[in-house]
Design a protein around this motif. Sequence first.
Motif, PDB file in Angstrom:
ATOM      1  N   MET A   1      43.181  55.326  21.174  1.00  0.00           N
ATOM      2  CA  MET A   1      42.908  55.633  22.568  1.00  0.00           C
ATOM      3  C   MET A   1      43.045  57.148  22.757  1.00  0.00           C
ATOM      4  SD  MET A   1      44.672  54.072  25.994  1.00  0.00           S
ATOM      5  CE  MET A   1      43.777  52.551  25.789  1.00  0.00           C
ATOM      6  N   PRO A   2      42.097  57.768  23.455  1.00  0.00           N
ATOM      7  CA  PRO A   2      42.184  59.208  23.691  1.00  0.00           C
ATOM      8  C   PRO A   2      43.453  59.574  24.457  1.00  0.00           C
ATOM      9  CG  PRO A   2      40.020  58.356  24.331  1.00  0.00           C
ATOM     10  CD  PRO A   2      40.883  57.183  24.007  1.00  0.00           C
ATOM     11  N   SER A   3      44.050  60.733  24.132  1.00  0.00           N
ATOM     12  CA  SER A   3      45.319  61.129  24.750  1.00  0.00           C
ATOM     13  C   SER A   3      45.202  61.358  26.247  1.00  0.00           C
ATOM     14  CB  SER A   3      45.885  62.367  24.064  1.00  0.00           C
ATOM     15  OG  SER A   3      45.001  63.465  24.253  1.00  0.00           O
ATOM     16  N   ASP A   4      44.002  61.696  26.743  1.00  0.00           N
ATOM     17  CA  ASP A   4      43.864  61.921  28.190  1.00  0.00           C
ATOM     18  C   ASP A   4      43.872  60.616  28.982  1.00  0.00           C
ATOM     19  OD1 ASP A   4      41.359  61.182  27.196  1.00  0.00           O
ATOM     20  OD2 ASP A   4      40.284  62.386  28.687  1.00  0.00           O
ATOM     21  N   LEU A   5      43.880  59.459  28.298  1.00  0.00           N
ATOM     22  CA  LEU A   5      43.940  58.183  28.976  1.00  0.00           C
ATOM     23  C   LEU A   5      45.332  57.559  28.927  1.00  0.00           C
ATOM     24  CD1 LEU A   5      40.563  56.594  27.829  1.00  0.00           C
ATOM     25  CD2 LEU A   5      41.053  57.851  29.925  1.00  0.00           C
ATOM     26  N   LEU A   6      46.266  58.215  28.238  1.00  0.00           N
ATOM     27  CA  LEU A   6      47.623  57.702  28.167  1.00  0.00           C
ATOM     28  C   LEU A   6      48.342  57.942  29.478  1.00  0.00           C
ATOM     29  CD1 LEU A   6      48.616  58.841  24.576  1.00  0.00           C
ATOM     30  CD2 LEU A   6      47.914  56.562  25.326  1.00  0.00           C
ATOM     31  N   ALA A   7      49.263  57.053  29.828  1.00  0.00           N
ATOM     32  CA  ALA A   7      50.000  57.142  31.087  1.00  0.00           C
ATOM     33  C   ALA A   7      50.856  58.401  31.129  1.00  0.00           C
ATOM     34  CB  ALA A   7      50.867  55.917  31.279  1.00  0.00           C
ATOM     35  N   THR A   8      50.620  59.229  32.121  1.00  0.00           N
ATOM     36  CA  THR A   8      51.402  60.436  32.388  1.00  0.00           C
ATOM     37  C   THR A   8      51.527  60.565  33.898  1.00  0.00           C
ATOM     38  OG1 THR A   8      49.471  61.883  32.584  1.00  0.00           O
ATOM     39  CG2 THR A   8      50.432  61.613  30.351  1.00  0.00           C
ATOM     40  N   PRO A   9      52.458  61.406  34.361  1.00  0.00           N
ATOM     41  CA  PRO A   9      52.510  61.649  35.812  1.00  0.00           C
ATOM     42  C   PRO A   9      51.189  62.176  36.364  1.00  0.00           C
ATOM     43  CG  PRO A   9      54.522  62.404  34.777  1.00  0.00           C
ATOM     44  CD  PRO A   9      53.579  62.029  33.655  1.00  0.00           C
ATOM     45  N   ASP A  10      50.501  63.043  35.624  1.00  0.00           N
ATOM     46  CA  ASP A  10      49.219  63.579  36.098  1.00  0.00           C
ATOM     47  C   ASP A  10      48.148  62.500  36.191  1.00  0.00           C
ATOM     48  OD1 ASP A  10      50.152  66.143  36.488  1.00  0.00           O
ATOM     49  OD2 ASP A  10      49.519  66.845  34.503  1.00  0.00           O
ATOM     50  N   LEU A  11      48.134  61.568  35.227  1.00  0.00           N
ATOM     51  CA  LEU A  11      47.178  60.466  35.286  1.00  0.00           C
ATOM     52  C   LEU A  11      47.404  59.633  36.547  1.00  0.00           C
ATOM     53  CD1 LEU A  11      44.974  58.581  34.133  1.00  0.00           C
ATOM     54  CD2 LEU A  11      46.817  57.391  32.928  1.00  0.00           C
ATOM     55  N   LEU A  12      48.659  59.293  36.803  1.00  0.00           N
ATOM     56  CA  LEU A  12      48.975  58.499  37.993  1.00  0.00           C
ATOM     57  C   LEU A  12      48.567  59.235  39.264  1.00  0.00           C
ATOM     58  CD1 LEU A  12      50.288  55.835  38.946  1.00  0.00           C
ATOM     59  CD2 LEU A  12      52.388  57.143  39.237  1.00  0.00           C
ATOM     60  N   ARG A  13      48.913  60.520  39.361  1.00  0.00           N
ATOM     61  CA  ARG A  13      48.535  61.302  40.553  1.00  0.00           C
ATOM     62  C   ARG A  13      47.018  61.349  40.722  1.00  0.00           C
ATOM     63  NH1 ARG A  13      52.407  64.919  38.285  1.00  0.00           N
ATOM     64  NH2 ARG A  13      54.407  64.632  39.297  1.00  0.00           N
ATOM     65  N   SER A  14      46.306  61.588  39.630  1.00  0.00           N
ATOM     66  CA  SER A  14      44.841  61.675  39.692  1.00  0.00           C
ATOM     67  C   SER A  14      44.223  60.358  40.142  1.00  0.00           C
ATOM     68  CB  SER A  14      44.277  62.064  38.322  1.00  0.00           C
ATOM     69  OG  SER A  14      44.648  63.378  38.004  1.00  0.00           O
ATOM     70  N   ALA A  15      44.716  59.260  39.619  1.00  0.00           N
ATOM     71  CA  ALA A  15      44.178  57.953  40.003  1.00  0.00           C
ATOM     72  C   ALA A  15      44.438  57.677  41.476  1.00  0.00           C
ATOM     73  CB  ALA A  15      44.791  56.854  39.133  1.00  0.00           C
ATOM     74  N   PHE A  16      45.645  57.969  41.952  1.00  0.00           N
ATOM     75  CA  PHE A  16      45.971  57.657  43.339  1.00  0.00           C
ATOM     76  C   PHE A  16      45.379  58.647  44.333  1.00  0.00           C
ATOM     77  CE2 PHE A  16      48.539  54.325  41.719  1.00  0.00           C
ATOM     78  CZ  PHE A  16      48.532  53.399  42.751  1.00  0.00           C
ATOM     79  N   ARG A  17      44.898  59.799  43.893  1.00  0.00           N
ATOM     80  CA  ARG A  17      44.156  60.690  44.789  1.00  0.00           C
ATOM     81  C   ARG A  17      42.848  60.031  45.221  1.00  0.00           C
ATOM     82  NH1 ARG A  17      45.742  64.985  41.114  1.00  0.00           N
ATOM     83  NH2 ARG A  17      47.508  66.002  42.085  1.00  0.00           N
ATOM     84  N   ARG A  18      42.382  59.103  44.425  1.00  0.00           N
ATOM     85  CA  ARG A  18      41.137  58.405  44.718  1.00  0.00           C
ATOM     86  C   ARG A  18      41.358  57.164  45.590  1.00  0.00           C
ATOM     87  NH1 ARG A  18      40.854  61.458  40.559  1.00  0.00           N
ATOM     88  NH2 ARG A  18      38.918  62.303  39.781  1.00  0.00           N
ATOM     89  N   HIS A  19      42.606  56.856  45.856  1.00  0.00           N
ATOM     90  CA  HIS A  19      42.968  55.701  46.685  1.00  0.00           C
ATOM     91  C   HIS A  19      43.250  56.189  48.100  1.00  0.00           C
ATOM     92  CE1 HIS A  19      44.879  51.961  47.879  1.00  0.00           C
ATOM     93  NE2 HIS A  19      45.938  52.633  48.263  1.00  0.00           N
ATOM     94  N   ALA A  20      42.401  55.818  49.036  1.00  0.00           N
ATOM     95  CA  ALA A  20      42.629  56.214  50.429  1.00  0.00           C
ATOM     96  C   ALA A  20      43.789  55.399  50.985  1.00  0.00           C
ATOM     97  CB  ALA A  20      41.381  55.970  51.264  1.00  0.00           C
ATOM     98  N   ALA A  21      44.669  56.069  51.717  1.00  0.00           N
ATOM     99  CA  ALA A  21      45.844  55.408  52.275  1.00  0.00           C
ATOM    100  C   ALA A  21      46.037  55.821  53.728  1.00  0.00           C
ATOM    101  CB  ALA A  21      47.091  55.786  51.469  1.00  0.00           C
TER     102      ALA A  21
END
Length: 163
Positions: free
Chosen positions: A1-21
Motif C-alpha cells: 500500500m502506498p505510504s500516502d494512504l496509511l493512517a496519519t493525522p494529516d490523512l484524517l484531517r484531509s478526509a474530514f475537510r471533505r465532510h460538511a458539518a
Amino acid sequence: MPSDLLATPDLLRSAFRRHAAGVAVITARGDAGPVGFTATSLTSVSAEPPLLSFGVGTGSSSWPAIAATDHVGVHVLGEHQQELAATFARSGADRFAAPTAWREGPEGVPLLDGVLAWLVARVIARVPAGDHRLVLAEVLHGDPTGTGRPLLYHQGRFHRLRD
C-alpha cells in the motif's frame, strides 16, 4: 500500500475537510467565568433518553471547565453567525466580550443569543479518545425556535447551505 494512504493525522484531517458539518458552540460555567468553543463534532445520540455527544481537545482552554462541570450549553449556529463561530474557534479570544450577546440560562449555563437552537445538558460521561474526550450529555432544557438556516463547515471554511 502506498505510504500516502496509511493512517496519519494529516490523512484524517484531509478526509474530514471533505465532510460538511454543522457548526455548534459549546459553553460552560468555569471557575474564572464562562468558557466556550466551536465544535463540528456535535451528534445526536439517543431520543429516549435525549442524549448528545461532542468532542473536546484536552489541550484546549475550555477543557478544564468542561472536565469539571456538571452542565453544558449547546448552541446550533445559523449562517448569520460566521463571526461568532470564528470568535469561539480563535485561541486566546475574549469569547464572551462584546459583540457576543449572552445570558445565564438554566443550571447557570451561559446561553448565546440569536442561535437556531440551544440546549442545556447534564454531562454523564467523558470518554478518553486520543488527545480528545468525547462528552456524553443528557438534554434537560432547550429552545429549537430560532430562525434562519444552519451554518456549515467544509474545507476549513464556514459556508451557507444552498438549495
